[in-house]
Design a protein around this motif. Structure first.
Motif, mmCIF file in Angstrom:
data_model
loop_
_atom_site.group_PDB
_atom_site.id
_atom_site.type_symbol
_atom_site.label_atom_id
_atom_site.label_comp_id
_atom_site.label_asym_id
_atom_site.label_seq_id
_atom_site.Cartn_x
_atom_site.Cartn_y
_atom_site.Cartn_z
ATOM 1 N N PRO A 86 0.812 -1.232 0.000
ATOM 2 C CA PRO A 86 0.000 0.000 0.000
ATOM 3 C C PRO A 86 0.843 1.280 0.000
ATOM 4 O O PRO A 86 0.464 2.271 -0.637
ATOM 5 C CB PRO A 86 -0.849 -0.105 1.267
ATOM 6 C CG PRO A 86 -0.180 -1.121 2.120
ATOM 7 C CD PRO A 86 0.588 -2.019 1.205
ATOM 8 N N CYS A 87 1.956 1.270 0.681
ATOM 9 C CA CYS A 87 2.803 2.471 0.716
ATOM 10 C C CYS A 87 3.440 2.723 -0.648
ATOM 11 O O CYS A 87 3.471 3.864 -1.133
ATOM 12 C CB CYS A 87 3.873 2.339 1.799
ATOM 13 S SG CYS A 87 3.180 2.367 3.475
ATOM 14 N N PHE A 88 3.938 1.662 -1.267
ATOM 15 C CA PHE A 88 4.541 1.790 -2.596
ATOM 16 C C PHE A 88 3.525 2.384 -3.572
ATOM 17 O O PHE A 88 3.823 3.343 -4.287
ATOM 18 C CB PHE A 88 5.015 0.413 -3.095
ATOM 19 C CG PHE A 88 5.521 0.433 -4.501
ATOM 20 C CD1 PHE A 88 6.841 0.770 -4.763
ATOM 21 C CD2 PHE A 88 4.684 0.126 -5.563
ATOM 22 C CE1 PHE A 88 7.316 0.810 -6.069
ATOM 23 C CE2 PHE A 88 5.152 0.166 -6.866
ATOM 24 C CZ PHE A 88 6.467 0.496 -7.119
ATOM 25 N N GLN A 89 2.338 1.814 -3.577
ATOM 26 C CA GLN A 89 1.302 2.271 -4.499
ATOM 27 C C GLN A 89 0.956 3.734 -4.240
ATOM 28 O O GLN A 89 0.892 4.538 -5.168
ATOM 29 C CB GLN A 89 0.059 1.395 -4.363
ATOM 30 C CG GLN A 89 -1.013 1.707 -5.373
ATOM 31 C CD GLN A 89 -2.169 0.731 -5.289
ATOM 32 O OE1 GLN A 89 -2.115 -0.278 -4.603
ATOM 33 N NE2 GLN A 89 -3.224 1.046 -6.005
ATOM 34 N N MET A 90 0.741 4.096 -2.990
ATOM 35 C CA MET A 90 0.372 5.467 -2.658
ATOM 36 C C MET A 90 1.476 6.446 -3.057
ATOM 37 O O MET A 90 1.208 7.487 -3.661
ATOM 38 C CB MET A 90 0.090 5.603 -1.159
ATOM 39 C CG MET A 90 -0.256 7.026 -0.744
ATOM 40 S SD MET A 90 -0.742 7.225 0.977
ATOM 41 C CE MET A 90 0.702 6.682 1.855
ATOM 42 N N ILE A 91 2.714 6.121 -2.760
ATOM 43 C CA ILE A 91 3.809 7.062 -3.003
ATOM 44 C C ILE A 91 4.147 7.172 -4.485
ATOM 45 O O ILE A 91 4.331 8.268 -5.001
ATOM 46 C CB ILE A 91 5.029 6.698 -2.134
ATOM 47 C CG1 ILE A 91 4.666 6.993 -0.674
ATOM 48 C CG2 ILE A 91 6.276 7.458 -2.558
ATOM 49 C CD1 ILE A 91 5.523 6.320 0.342
ATOM 50 N N GLU A 92 4.209 6.059 -5.181
ATOM 51 C CA GLU A 92 4.521 6.125 -6.610
ATOM 52 C C GLU A 92 3.403 6.800 -7.395
ATOM 53 O O GLU A 92 3.661 7.595 -8.292
ATOM 54 C CB GLU A 92 4.812 4.733 -7.175
ATOM 55 C CG GLU A 92 6.188 4.207 -6.813
ATOM 56 C CD GLU A 92 7.353 5.027 -7.366
ATOM 57 O OE1 GLU A 92 7.205 5.769 -8.362
ATOM 58 O OE2 GLU A 92 8.441 4.933 -6.788
ATOM 59 N N GLU A 93 2.148 6.505 -7.058
ATOM 60 C CA GLU A 93 1.030 7.074 -7.808
ATOM 61 C C GLU A 93 0.794 8.547 -7.478
ATOM 62 O O GLU A 93 0.264 9.289 -8.300
ATOM 63 C CB GLU A 93 -0.253 6.289 -7.534
ATOM 64 C CG GLU A 93 -0.255 4.920 -8.167
ATOM 65 C CD GLU A 93 -1.512 4.123 -7.861
ATOM 66 O OE1 GLU A 93 -2.452 4.663 -7.221
ATOM 67 O OE2 GLU A 93 -1.553 2.946 -8.260
ATOM 68 N N ASN A 94 1.141 8.964 -6.280
ATOM 69 C CA ASN A 94 0.795 10.314 -5.829
ATOM 70 C C ASN A 94 2.006 11.157 -5.467
ATOM 71 O O ASN A 94 1.875 12.140 -4.730
ATOM 72 C CB ASN A 94 -0.142 10.215 -4.620
ATOM 73 C CG ASN A 94 -1.390 9.445 -4.958
ATOM 74 O OD1 ASN A 94 -2.188 9.870 -5.784
ATOM 75 N ND2 ASN A 94 -1.563 8.299 -4.338
ATOM 76 N N HIS A 95 3.160 10.795 -5.972
ATOM 77 C CA HIS A 95 4.390 11.489 -5.608
ATOM 78 C C HIS A 95 4.312 12.986 -5.888
ATOM 79 O O HIS A 95 4.655 13.809 -5.038
ATOM 80 C CB HIS A 95 5.591 10.863 -6.320
ATOM 81 C CG HIS A 95 6.869 11.561 -6.014
ATOM 82 N ND1 HIS A 95 7.509 12.352 -6.943
ATOM 83 C CD2 HIS A 95 7.613 11.617 -4.886
ATOM 84 C CE1 HIS A 95 8.604 12.856 -6.396
ATOM 85 N NE2 HIS A 95 8.688 12.432 -5.149
ATOM 86 N N GLN A 96 3.863 13.354 -7.080
ATOM 87 C CA GLN A 96 3.821 14.778 -7.428
ATOM 88 C C GLN A 96 2.836 15.520 -6.535
ATOM 89 O O GLN A 96 3.100 16.646 -6.118
ATOM 90 C CB GLN A 96 3.473 14.976 -8.906
ATOM 91 C CG GLN A 96 3.721 16.401 -9.376
ATOM 92 C CD GLN A 96 5.123 16.913 -9.025
ATOM 93 O OE1 GLN A 96 6.135 16.291 -9.326
ATOM 94 N NE2 GLN A 96 5.199 18.055 -8.360
ATOM 95 N N GLN A 97 1.714 14.903 -6.209
ATOM 96 C CA GLN A 97 0.744 15.512 -5.296
ATOM 97 C C GLN A 97 1.386 15.747 -3.925
ATOM 98 O O GLN A 97 1.179 16.782 -3.299
ATOM 99 C CB GLN A 97 -0.482 14.605 -5.152
ATOM 100 C CG GLN A 97 -1.489 15.099 -4.148
ATOM 101 C CD GLN A 97 -2.596 14.084 -3.875
ATOM 102 O OE1 GLN A 97 -2.699 13.054 -4.535
ATOM 103 N NE2 GLN A 97 -3.424 14.391 -2.900
ATOM 104 N N MET A 98 2.184 14.781 -3.481
ATOM 105 C CA MET A 98 2.851 14.906 -2.185
ATOM 106 C C MET A 98 3.884 16.032 -2.203
ATOM 107 O O MET A 98 3.949 16.826 -1.277
ATOM 108 C CB MET A 98 3.507 13.583 -1.795
ATOM 109 C CG MET A 98 2.518 12.498 -1.498
ATOM 110 S SD MET A 98 3.345 10.933 -1.155
ATOM 111 C CE MET A 98 2.026 10.053 -0.346
#
Length: 166
Positions: free
Chosen positions: A75-87
């Motif tokens: 779940p962390c990998f998916q969240m961070i890779e998919e939303n990196h620019q948002q973060m």
């Protein structure tokens, strides 16, 4: 143990009064991720390398191995890779400065922090520290740090409370 030495070497390399706690954490986490090949040359996270590493490290602890893979890494990998620019945009718009990307990749820091929170929330009961405060912390993390938005708001609240990211 060789792994302890890797972590210690990375921490020692950036353990200086020249860095804030967050900067030191970002740089040392970046160092560990690069050393373990969790961070690809293009800056993306390597989920396969992470899974293999923890599978090897936890081969005699199947309960933890499964938790790392399904609850922390995936779940962390998916969240961070998919939303990196948002973060990154969130950090910039809220003036939560870690470091310029040229000095430290924020992905390892976010991945590490996300995994730690998910492991806290999903730690098997026989391994948890008892007490109401610990149970409340686990419940809070499970309910409130399970989306990109809630994860970022949690980081902002932490920064506001501690002043460590400003």
């Amino acid at each position: 143990m060789e792994e302890d030495k890797i972590i210690q070497d990375c921490v020692n390399q950036f353990n200086s009064s020249n860095y804030t706690v967050v900067e030191m954490y970002c740089k040392s986490t970046d160092c560990v991720f690069k050393d373990r090949n969790f961070l690809k040359p293009d800056g993306s996270l390597d989920k396969t390398a992470m899974n293999k590493y923890f599978e090897d490290q936890l081969k005699n602890y199947t309960e933890w191995r499964d938790i790392f893979k399904t609850v922390a890494i995936e779940p962390c990998f998916q969240m961070i890779e998919e939303n990196h620019q948002q973060m990154v945009s969130f950090f910039e718009s809220n003036k939560l400065d870690i470091l310029p990307m040229s000095q430290c990749s924020v992905k390892p820091t976010l991945m590490s922090f996300c995994m730690e929170l998910n492991l806290l929330a999903n730690c098997p009961s026989k391994h948890t520290i008892g007490g109401l405060e610990c149970q409340e912390a686990r419940t809070f993390v499970k309910k409130c740090v399970n989306t990109t938005e809630s994860f970022l708001q949690f980081l902002k609240s932490y920064a506001d409370k501690t002043g460590e990211m400003k």
